[in-house]
Design a protein around this motif. Structure first.
Motif, mmCIF file in Angstrom:
data_model
loop_
_atom_site.group_PDB
_atom_site.id
_atom_site.type_symbol
_atom_site.label_atom_id
_atom_site.label_comp_id
_atom_site.label_asym_id
_atom_site.label_seq_id
_atom_site.Cartn_x
_atom_site.Cartn_y
_atom_site.Cartn_z
ATOM 1 N N LEU A 158 1.236 -1.205 0.129
ATOM 2 C CA LEU A 158 -0.083 -0.116 0.092
ATOM 3 C C LEU A 158 0.751 1.202 0.033
ATOM 4 N N SER A 159 2.014 1.319 0.646
ATOM 5 C CA SER A 159 2.771 2.331 0.735
ATOM 6 C C SER A 159 3.421 2.520 -0.677
ATOM 7 N N PRO B 234 -1.771 8.530 -4.641
ATOM 8 C CA PRO B 234 -3.128 8.818 -4.511
ATOM 9 C C PRO B 234 -4.009 8.492 -5.774
ATOM 10 N N GLU C 22 -4.315 2.316 -7.468
ATOM 11 C CA GLU C 22 -4.795 0.934 -6.932
ATOM 12 C C GLU C 22 -3.817 -0.218 -6.464
ATOM 13 N N ALA D 259 -3.076 0.250 6.032
ATOM 14 C CA ALA D 259 -3.393 1.710 5.381
ATOM 15 C C ALA D 259 -2.739 2.811 6.336
ATOM 16 N N ARG E 15 -4.537 6.009 6.255
ATOM 17 C CA ARG E 15 -4.743 6.521 4.858
ATOM 18 C C ARG E 15 -6.083 5.945 4.248
ATOM 19 N N TYR F 80 -9.174 4.784 1.817
ATOM 20 C CA TYR F 80 -9.000 3.967 0.863
ATOM 21 C C TYR F 80 -10.503 3.403 0.635
ATOM 22 N N CYS G 198 -6.580 3.728 -3.208
ATOM 23 C CA CYS G 198 -5.846 4.589 -2.280
ATOM 24 C C CYS G 198 -6.664 6.032 -2.712
ATOM 25 N N ASP G 199 -7.562 6.456 -1.603
ATOM 26 C CA ASP G 199 -7.960 7.675 -1.911
ATOM 27 C C ASP G 199 -7.153 9.070 -1.504
#
Length: 252
Positions: A132-133, A137, A140, A177, A180, A182, A250-251
């Motif tokens: 995820l890192s 932004p 995906e 996350a 963060r 998502y 990831c939003d």
């Protein structure tokens, strides 16, 4: 039939690779997965950097790389990296495990396909946090494992073999996350194994239940296939091997 036999075996071992190639020769799994991933790529708001985490022989790396400016492939296995480089020579290869990879820039798509089988579940949180890192932004992360409702997973369960599924990964997302934002969604892509005869079916079954090194084990699995595999008039068998995708957008 002991799950430790395969799980303690390096996937680059010649026997494992022979069985895996037999599996791939008799399934439409990769083609169906590729088509779904191409649709995912087309829907991304940006297509600049792609990371294939655990790229293996580079099948999906090569299929998706032309849609991106830069492709990074993470693959620690030297036996697979040769095929990876041949399949996608333009990819930048990081020859380290996912947990040790330093991806050079944020990615619009991070793919981790059928890799978590080979990662002890105690290490999943760290792997998911790393994956995820790497996502920018709006980008995906896509995780892929076999769907728990597939015939292959049912066969594994029948013989006492626990197969990791994406429920475990989904439960770890909040912590991975680290605050963060998502959004996550699931997708199931149908796929099937079409096995022309019992000998082929037994060979491919070793990928599911482990090595069949005794007549008793082969007899037991053959009986299961005759009872549960959808037989066709030619004497072969059909098993579903549907794939489940966990899409994490990831939003922020």
């Amino acid at each position: 039939m002991d799950d430790r036999a395969w799980r303690e075996l390096d996937p680059s071992h010649p026997r494992y690779r022979r069985v895996f190639r037999a599996y791939l020769a008799h399934t439409d799994e990769k083609e169906r997965q590729r088509d779904h991933l191409l649709d995912v790529v087309d829907a991304l708001p940006r297509r600049d950097v792609f990371v294939d985490a655990g790229a293996g022989t580079g099948y999906f790396t090569a299929a998706l790389a032309p849609r991106f400016r830069r492709t990074v492939a993470v693959e620690p296995d030297p036996a697979l990296r040769g095929e990876l480089s041949a399949a996608c020579p333009a990819a930048e290869v990081l020859p380290v495990p996912i947990s040790a990879a330093a991806v050079p820039e944020p990615a619009d798509l991070v793919l981790c396909s059928h890799v978590l089988y080979y990662v002890p579940e105690a290490e999943w949180p760290g792997h998911l946090a790393a994956l995820l890192s790497w996502v920018r932004p709006g980008g995906e992360l896509v995780l892929v494992l076999q769907h728990p409702g597939s015939d292959c997973v049912a066969m594994a369960r029948h013989f006492g073999i626990r197969t990791p599924v994406l429920d475990g990964a989904a439960a770890l997302l909040d912590d991975a996350a680290a605050g963060r934002p998502y959004t996550a969604r699931r997708h199931v892509q149908p796929a099937s194994l079409r096995l022309p005869d019992l000998a082929t079916a037994l060979e491919v079954s070793e990928l599911v239940v482990g090595p069949l090194d005794s007549p008793e084990a082969r007899h037991t699995v053959a009986a299961y296939l005759r009872e549960h595999g959808a037989a066709d008039p030619s004497g072969g068998f059909s098993l579903s091997c549907d794939q489940e995708f966990l899409h994490v957008r990831c939003d922020g």
